[in-house]
Design a protein around this motif. Structure first.
Motif, PDB file in Angstrom:
ATOM      1  N   GLU A 170       6.347   0.216   3.384  1.00 25.83           N
ATOM      2  CA  GLU A 170       5.627   1.477   3.582  1.00 25.83           C
ATOM      3  C   GLU A 170       6.605   2.613   3.305  1.00 25.83           C
ATOM      4  O   GLU A 170       7.680   2.652   3.891  1.00 25.83           O
ATOM      5  CB  GLU A 170       5.068   1.600   4.995  1.00 25.83           C
ATOM      6  CG  GLU A 170       4.312   2.908   5.180  1.00 25.83           C
ATOM      7  CD  GLU A 170       3.572   2.981   6.496  1.00 25.83           C
ATOM      8  OE1 GLU A 170       2.511   2.350   6.600  1.00 25.83           O
ATOM      9  OE2 GLU A 170       4.085   3.668   7.401  1.00 25.83           O
TER      10      GLU A 170
ATOM     11  N   THR B 290       1.514   8.278   1.052  1.00 27.54           N
ATOM     12  CA  THR B 290       2.172   7.058   1.514  1.00 27.54           C
ATOM     13  C   THR B 290       1.792   5.888   0.619  1.00 27.54           C
ATOM     14  O   THR B 290       0.608   5.639   0.378  1.00 27.54           O
ATOM     15  CB  THR B 290       1.757   6.741   2.958  1.00 27.54           C
ATOM     16  OG1 THR B 290       2.075   7.855   3.784  1.00 27.54           O
ATOM     17  CG2 THR B 290       2.474   5.501   3.480  1.00 27.54           C
TER      18      THR B 290
ATOM     19  N   SER C 258       1.961   1.859   0.421  1.00 28.91           N
ATOM     20  CA  SER C 258       2.210   0.737   1.324  1.00 28.91           C
ATOM     21  C   SER C 258       1.646  -0.559   0.760  1.00 28.91           C
ATOM     22  O   SER C 258       0.744  -0.562  -0.076  1.00 28.91           O
ATOM     23  CB  SER C 258       1.647   1.015   2.713  1.00 28.91           C
ATOM     24  OG  SER C 258       0.254   1.186   2.675  1.00 28.91           O
TER      25      SER C 258
END
Length: 182
Positions: A118, A165, A167
């Motif tokens: 992540e 983000t 991930s």
């Protein structure tokens, strides 16, 4: 190949001196502490991708320029020959395949996300666009509060002017290409 930590430090120092900036002024522009900037310049610290983005955004230079990458007219590239940058406890592996070229206005990264990776990326300049092409696995990408699950083969274009983000909450590796257009 040169040590990337040394390249980053020498580029940071050169840009800072060219602009007549003190460490404190550079810290104010980038949001990175004076102590950390000094350590980076001396090659005593291996900065994370997040810190590199803060520096490149604050100084308004490309990420690849900060890495000290050079460009030529013709270039065949083997990913295995590129010194990777590791992030997210070594679970994100970034290869700067085609560094920023001001004539073309983009840079190209080959990125691997191992299971459990992540990476939170801070906002880039508002004129920047990112193009993501997932070639293996399923990438979970959250931009601001919207989440996309991109299963290979798939792609997404977005403005990275908000937190985003990358991930991989799955059990298999994700490989994606990231093109950043300035």
């Amino acid at each position: 190949m040169k040590n990337p930590t040394y390249n980053i430090g020498s580029v940071l120092k050169r840009v800072r001196f060219e602009r007549g900036l003190t460490l404190e002024e550079t810290s104010n522009l980038t949001g990175v502490s004076k102590a950390m900037l000094g350590q980076i310049e001396r090659g005593e610290s291996n900065p994370t991708i997040s810190v590199l983005w803060k520096i490149s955004t604050g100084l308004r230079i490309s990420f690849s320029e900060l890495l000290g990458s050079e460009s030529t007219d013709y270039e065949a590239v083997s990913i295995d020959d590129i010194e990777p940058v590791y992030e997210s406890d070594g679970k994100m592996v970034l290869y700067d395949v085609f560094p920023f070229n001001p004539m073309l206005g983009f840079e190209y990264f080959y990125i691997k996300l191992l299971p459990g990776a992540e990476h939170v990326s801070t906002p880039h300049q508002s004129s920047v666009e990112e193009y993501i092409v997932v070639t293996e696995g399923t990438l979970k990408l959250t931009v601001d509060e919207q989440t996309f699950e991109l299963t290979a083969p798939s792609a997404l274009r977005f403005k990275p002017n908000k937190n985003h983000t990358y991930s991989n909450p799955y059990d298999t590796e994700v490989i994606f290409q990231n093109i950043i257009k300035y």
